[in-house]
Motif scaffolding. Sequence first.
Motif, mmCIF file in Angstrom:
data_model
loop_
_atom_site.group_PDB
_atom_site.id
_atom_site.type_symbol
_atom_site.label_atom_id
_atom_site.label_comp_id
_atom_site.label_asym_id
_atom_site.label_seq_id
_atom_site.Cartn_x
_atom_site.Cartn_y
_atom_site.Cartn_z
ATOM 1 N N ILE A 1 -3.629 9.396 14.058
ATOM 2 C CA ILE A 1 -4.404 10.181 15.056
ATOM 3 C C ILE A 1 -4.425 9.713 16.092
ATOM 4 C CG2 ILE A 1 -6.712 10.805 15.972
ATOM 5 C CD1 ILE A 1 -5.307 13.303 13.155
ATOM 6 N N ALA A 2 -4.774 8.147 16.821
ATOM 7 C CA ALA A 2 -4.270 7.783 18.070
ATOM 8 C C ALA A 2 -2.806 7.706 17.993
ATOM 9 C CB ALA A 2 -4.630 6.006 17.534
ATOM 10 N N ASP A 3 -2.004 7.501 17.077
ATOM 11 C CA ASP A 3 -0.616 7.860 18.202
ATOM 12 C C ASP A 3 -0.189 8.848 18.238
ATOM 13 O OD1 ASP A 3 -0.281 4.524 16.881
ATOM 14 O OD2 ASP A 3 0.618 5.700 14.813
ATOM 15 N N ALA A 4 -1.031 9.995 17.396
ATOM 16 C CA ALA A 4 -0.100 11.795 17.372
ATOM 17 C C ALA A 4 -1.085 11.927 19.395
ATOM 18 C CB ALA A 4 -1.147 12.660 16.536
ATOM 19 N N LEU A 5 -1.974 11.239 19.260
ATOM 20 C CA LEU A 5 -2.805 11.586 20.985
ATOM 21 C C LEU A 5 -2.407 10.911 21.917
ATOM 22 C CD1 LEU A 5 -6.914 11.496 19.309
ATOM 23 C CD2 LEU A 5 -5.599 13.259 19.659
ATOM 24 N N GLU A 6 -1.886 9.693 21.877
ATOM 25 C CA GLU A 6 -1.351 9.191 22.823
ATOM 26 C C GLU A 6 -0.015 9.399 22.830
ATOM 27 O OE1 GLU A 6 -0.526 4.976 23.332
ATOM 28 O OE2 GLU A 6 0.757 5.387 22.053
ATOM 29 N N ARG A 7 1.170 9.618 21.848
ATOM 30 C CA ARG A 7 1.469 10.319 21.832
ATOM 31 C C ARG A 7 1.959 12.527 22.862
ATOM 32 N NH1 ARG A 7 3.510 9.948 17.369
ATOM 33 N NH2 ARG A 7 3.231 11.813 16.504
ATOM 34 N N ARG A 8 0.846 12.793 22.569
ATOM 35 C CA ARG A 8 1.313 14.231 23.627
ATOM 36 C C ARG A 8 0.328 14.311 24.580
ATOM 37 N NH1 ARG A 8 4.508 17.458 21.564
ATOM 38 N NH2 ARG A 8 3.673 17.767 19.195
ATOM 39 N N ALA A 9 -0.329 12.913 24.480
ATOM 40 C CA ALA A 9 -0.963 12.961 25.716
ATOM 41 C C ALA A 9 0.040 12.429 27.534
ATOM 42 C CB ALA A 9 -2.050 11.916 25.882
ATOM 43 N N ALA A 10 0.968 11.567 26.305
ATOM 44 C CA ALA A 10 1.776 10.811 27.822
ATOM 45 C C ALA A 10 3.277 11.882 27.541
ATOM 46 C CB ALA A 10 2.337 10.153 27.099
ATOM 47 N N MET A 11 3.473 12.804 26.607
ATOM 48 C CA MET A 11 3.566 14.931 26.569
ATOM 49 C C MET A 11 3.143 15.331 28.281
ATOM 50 S SD MET A 11 5.399 15.065 23.336
ATOM 51 C CE MET A 11 5.848 16.573 23.691
ATOM 52 N N ALA A 12 2.324 15.647 28.287
ATOM 53 C CA ALA A 12 1.117 16.511 29.049
ATOM 54 C C ALA A 12 1.273 15.500 30.682
ATOM 55 C CB ALA A 12 0.623 16.872 28.090
ATOM 56 N N GLY A 13 1.146 14.150 30.698
ATOM 57 C CA GLY A 13 0.846 13.283 31.146
ATOM 58 C C GLY A 13 -0.579 13.285 31.776
ATOM 59 N N LEU A 14 -1.775 12.915 30.811
ATOM 60 C CA LEU A 14 -2.838 13.471 30.218
ATOM 61 C C LEU A 14 -3.028 12.188 30.462
ATOM 62 C CD1 LEU A 14 -3.281 17.212 28.886
ATOM 63 C CD2 LEU A 14 -3.747 16.727 31.052
ATOM 64 N N ALA A 15 -4.510 11.751 30.836
ATOM 65 C CA ALA A 15 -5.388 10.598 29.609
ATOM 66 C C ALA A 15 -6.874 10.930 29.475
ATOM 67 C CB ALA A 15 -5.661 9.528 31.549
ATOM 68 N N ARG A 16 -7.111 10.522 27.821
ATOM 69 C CA ARG A 16 -8.075 10.817 27.417
ATOM 70 C C ARG A 16 -9.018 10.053 26.930
ATOM 71 N NH1 ARG A 16 -8.156 15.174 30.180
ATOM 72 N NH2 ARG A 16 -7.108 17.435 29.144
ATOM 73 N N ASP A 17 -10.215 9.944 27.072
ATOM 74 C CA ASP A 17 -11.702 8.826 26.860
ATOM 75 C C ASP A 17 -11.544 9.814 25.154
ATOM 76 O OD1 ASP A 17 -12.314 7.933 28.915
ATOM 77 O OD2 ASP A 17 -13.327 9.178 29.549
ATOM 78 N N VAL A 18 -11.562 8.937 24.396
ATOM 79 C CA VAL A 18 -11.735 8.554 22.532
ATOM 80 C C VAL A 18 -13.194 8.180 21.967
ATOM 81 C CG1 VAL A 18 -9.043 9.077 22.599
ATOM 82 C CG2 VAL A 18 -9.891 7.142 22.475
ATOM 83 N N LEU A 19 -13.598 8.316 20.922
ATOM 84 C CA LEU A 19 -14.647 8.143 20.216
ATOM 85 C C LEU A 19 -13.822 7.415 18.960
ATOM 86 C CD1 LEU A 19 -17.511 10.059 20.944
ATOM 87 C CD2 LEU A 19 -17.320 8.055 22.777
ATOM 88 N N ILE A 20 -14.654 6.276 18.599
ATOM 89 C CA ILE A 20 -13.651 5.607 17.195
ATOM 90 C C ILE A 20 -15.459 6.218 16.355
ATOM 91 C CG2 ILE A 20 -12.999 4.387 15.592
ATOM 92 C CD1 ILE A 20 -11.951 2.825 18.618
ATOM 93 N N GLN A 21 -14.188 6.851 15.667
ATOM 94 C CA GLN A 21 -15.202 7.449 14.155
ATOM 95 C C GLN A 21 -15.244 6.330 12.873
ATOM 96 O OE1 GLN A 21 -14.472 11.388 12.582
ATOM 97 N NE2 GLN A 21 -15.917 11.656 10.914
ATOM 98 N N VAL A 22 -16.776 6.172 13.244
ATOM 99 C CA VAL A 22 -16.838 5.082 11.205
ATOM 100 C C VAL A 22 -17.572 5.864 10.551
ATOM 101 C CG1 VAL A 22 -18.070 3.172 11.226
ATOM 102 C CG2 VAL A 22 -16.786 3.682 13.725
ATOM 103 N N ASN A 23 -17.477 5.230 9.541
ATOM 104 C CA ASN A 23 -18.331 5.595 8.487
ATOM 105 C C ASN A 23 -19.787 5.057 7.775
ATOM 106 O OD1 ASN A 23 -19.662 7.075 5.972
ATOM 107 N ND2 ASN A 23 -17.354 7.142 4.695
ATOM 108 N N THR A 24 -20.251 4.549 8.699
ATOM 109 C CA THR A 24 -21.802 4.330 8.651
ATOM 110 C C THR A 24 -22.042 4.887 7.391
ATOM 111 O OG1 THR A 24 -22.746 5.272 9.841
ATOM 112 C CG2 THR A 24 -21.430 3.941 10.715
ATOM 113 N N SER A 25 -22.518 5.269 6.595
ATOM 114 C CA SER A 25 -23.438 5.753 5.477
ATOM 115 C C SER A 25 -21.967 5.163 4.009
ATOM 116 C CB SER A 25 -23.020 7.210 5.481
ATOM 117 O OG SER A 25 -22.108 7.925 4.876
ATOM 118 N N GLY A 26 -21.277 5.838 4.342
ATOM 119 C CA GLY A 26 -19.585 4.864 3.310
ATOM 120 C C GLY A 26 -20.202 5.928 2.140
ATOM 121 N N GLU A 27 -20.414 7.174 2.312
ATOM 122 C CA GLU A 27 -20.169 8.050 1.717
ATOM 123 C C GLU A 27 -18.019 8.500 1.680
ATOM 124 O OE1 GLU A 27 -24.516 10.090 3.044
ATOM 125 O OE2 GLU A 27 -22.776 11.081 3.077
ATOM 126 N N GLU A 28 -18.277 8.751 0.281
ATOM 127 C CA GLU A 28 -16.689 9.380 0.112
ATOM 128 C C GLU A 28 -16.319 10.741 0.577
ATOM 129 O OE1 GLU A 28 -14.878 8.793 -3.890
ATOM 130 O OE2 GLU A 28 -15.732 6.521 -4.040
#
Length: 254
Positions: free
Chosen positions: A127-154
């Motif tokens: 997902i980071a790769d896809a977002l970076e590629r599309r942001a570069a193509m659009a000439g945009l910069a975007r803030d991102v949060l990393i999703q973490v599975n803190t509960s361990g639920e599948e």
Amino acid sequence: MTSPASASDDESSSAPTARVAARLDEVLSRIDGAAARAGRDGREITLLLATKTRTPEEIAAVIDLLRARDRRIAVGENRAQEIAKHADPLLADNGVPRHFIGRLQTNKARDVVAFAELIHSVDRVEIADALERRAAMAGLARDVLIQVNTSGEESKGGFAPTTEALGPIIQRLRASETLRPVGLMTIGANTTDERAVRASLRGLRELRDDIRRQHDLPEFEQLSMGMSGDLEIAVDEGATIVRVGSAVFGPRAQ
């Protein structure tokens, strides 16, 4: 003089707004109460309106109510196919930050980059790769949060809740010219056990603090956690963004 028919029409049209305002005030009261108990200011916490299935009219009405109450606002979509509704004149260019909060498919990265200033759901390197590629193509910069599975639920996506697991994605994002890592996101444990819920949310805060320290990232401060059922615990544990939908808008149409 107002006719009986028009008076009835006025009453029926104002009733939904009154109900929404009451629900909104209840949510804000819950946030403020939890913040006060934790020695925080509730006005520093962003109320992110989860707008899945909501109409532009519904969203605009709640935005107006929040502005009147001088609160931090954002709108969040979790379905890429619903992004188009934000082009409606009621919502376009209204100055409200737009977030994407759902699980993201790589083929929707272009739409999400165009829409969202903050993307909550970077849950894998692809997902980071896809977002970076599309942001570069659009000439945009975007803030991102990393999703973490803190509960361990599948059933939940996200990286494992350790600094070792997050190290590579942190370094990947820091090297990006278009994506800026600004914090973490999680969905609390799906249980009625308050201790388990609290542990899952506290774990995100502790992980955020460890990453800021180990990677020298002072801007890595956002914690997106807490929804209608657990927002008090989330605020108590340090949430900077809480995600609320039906608790404000009311039940979704079936």
